[in-house]
Motif scaffolding. Structure first.
Motif, short mmCIF file in Angstrom:
data_model
loop_
_atom_site.label_atom_id
_atom_site.label_comp_id
_atom_site.label_asym_id
_atom_site.label_seq_id
_atom_site.Cartn_x
_atom_site.Cartn_y
_atom_site.Cartn_z
N LYS A 217 0.85 -1.19 0.00
CA LYS A 217 0.00 0.00 0.00
C LYS A 217 0.89 1.24 0.00
O LYS A 217 1.85 1.32 0.75
CB LYS A 217 -0.88 0.04 1.24
N ALA A 218 0.54 2.17 -0.82
CA ALA A 218 1.23 3.45 -0.83
C ALA A 218 0.77 4.22 0.41
O ALA A 218 -0.39 4.13 0.82
CB ALA A 218 0.90 4.23 -2.09
N PRO A 219 1.67 4.98 1.04
CA PRO A 219 1.25 5.75 2.22
C PRO A 219 0.16 6.75 1.82
O PRO A 219 0.26 7.44 0.82
CB PRO A 219 2.51 6.47 2.67
N GLU A 220 -0.90 6.77 2.62
CA GLU A 220 -2.02 7.65 2.31
C GLU A 220 -1.70 9.08 2.73
O GLU A 220 -1.23 9.32 3.83
CB GLU A 220 -3.28 7.16 3.03
N GLU A 221 -1.99 9.99 1.83
CA GLU A 221 -1.80 11.40 2.14
C GLU A 221 -3.05 11.91 2.85
O GLU A 221 -4.16 11.44 2.56
CB GLU A 221 -1.56 12.20 0.87
N PRO A 222 -2.91 12.86 3.75
CA PRO A 222 -4.12 13.38 4.41
C PRO A 222 -5.00 14.10 3.40
O PRO A 222 -4.53 14.77 2.49
CB PRO A 222 -3.57 14.35 5.45
N ASP A 223 -6.29 13.94 3.57
CA ASP A 223 -7.26 14.55 2.67
C ASP A 223 -7.26 16.07 2.89
O ASP A 223 -7.49 16.54 4.00
CB ASP A 223 -8.65 13.99 2.96
N PRO A 224 -6.98 16.85 1.85
CA PRO A 224 -6.93 18.31 2.03
C PRO A 224 -8.31 18.92 2.29
O PRO A 224 -8.41 20.06 2.69
CB PRO A 224 -6.36 18.83 0.71
N PHE A 225 -9.38 18.16 2.07
CA PHE A 225 -10.72 18.68 2.27
C PHE A 225 -11.37 18.16 3.55
O PHE A 225 -12.57 18.21 3.71
CB PHE A 225 -11.61 18.36 1.07
N TYR A 226 -10.56 17.68 4.46
CA TYR A 226 -11.09 17.21 5.74
C TYR A 226 -11.05 18.37 6.72
O TYR A 226 -10.03 19.03 6.88
CB TYR A 226 -10.26 16.06 6.30
N TYR A 227 -12.17 18.66 7.37
CA TYR A 227 -12.26 19.73 8.34
C TYR A 227 -12.69 19.18 9.68
O TYR A 227 -13.59 18.34 9.75
CB TYR A 227 -13.26 20.81 7.89
N ASP A 228 -12.07 19.69 10.71
CA ASP A 228 -12.51 19.38 12.06
C ASP A 228 -13.64 20.36 12.38
O ASP A 228 -13.40 21.51 12.74
CB ASP A 228 -11.35 19.52 13.04
N TYR A 229 -14.87 19.93 12.20
CA TYR A 229 -16.01 20.84 12.27
C TYR A 229 -16.21 21.42 13.66
O TYR A 229 -16.72 22.53 13.78
CB TYR A 229 -17.28 20.14 11.78
N ASN A 230 -15.81 20.71 14.69
CA ASN A 230 -15.95 21.28 16.04
C ASN A 230 -15.03 22.49 16.21
O ASN A 230 -15.42 23.50 16.77
CB ASN A 230 -15.62 20.22 17.10
N THR A 231 -13.81 22.39 15.70
CA THR A 231 -12.88 23.52 15.79
C THR A 231 -13.35 24.68 14.93
O THR A 231 -13.29 25.84 15.35
CB THR A 231 -11.47 23.08 15.36
N VAL A 232 -13.82 24.38 13.72
CA VAL A 232 -14.31 25.43 12.83
C VAL A 232 -15.49 26.16 13.47
O VAL A 232 -15.57 27.39 13.45
CB VAL A 232 -14.69 24.84 11.46
N GLN A 233 -16.40 25.41 14.08
CA GLN A 233 -17.57 26.01 14.72
C GLN A 233 -17.16 26.86 15.92
O GLN A 233 -17.67 27.97 16.11
CB GLN A 233 -18.54 24.92 15.16
N THR A 234 -16.22 26.36 16.73
CA THR A 234 -15.79 27.10 17.91
C THR A 234 -15.09 28.41 17.52
O THR A 234 -15.38 29.46 18.09
CB THR A 234 -14.83 26.24 18.75
#
Length: 77
Positions: free
Chosen positions: A10-27
């Protein structure tokens, strides 16, 4: 039938650039909204207080407008 001798790696997975921590964004959003709301109220109140203090002078220095008592031909004794 041939069987593979190597297991696929398996190739190492890169973090998804469109993933948001919605709790932090809301706070963070609610914190910024609260700060801006209170700052707006403070600005409105401070302008009203400055104009009320300047009622004894012929012009309101913070608003740069003439008060009705200093208008030519009006209200002066």
């Amino acid at each position: 039938m041939a069987t593979p001798t190597q297991t696929p790696t398996k190739a190492p997975e890169e973090p998804d650039p469109f993933y948001y921590d919605y709790n932090t964004v809301q706070t963070v959003g609610m914190t910024l909204a609260t700060i801006l709301f209170l700052l707006g109220i403070l600005i409105i109140i401070s302008k009203k207080v400055k104009c009320r203090k300047a009622d004894s002078s012929p012009t309101c220095k913070s608003c740069k407008s003439e008060l009705p008592s200093s208008a030519p031909g009006g209200g002066g004794v």
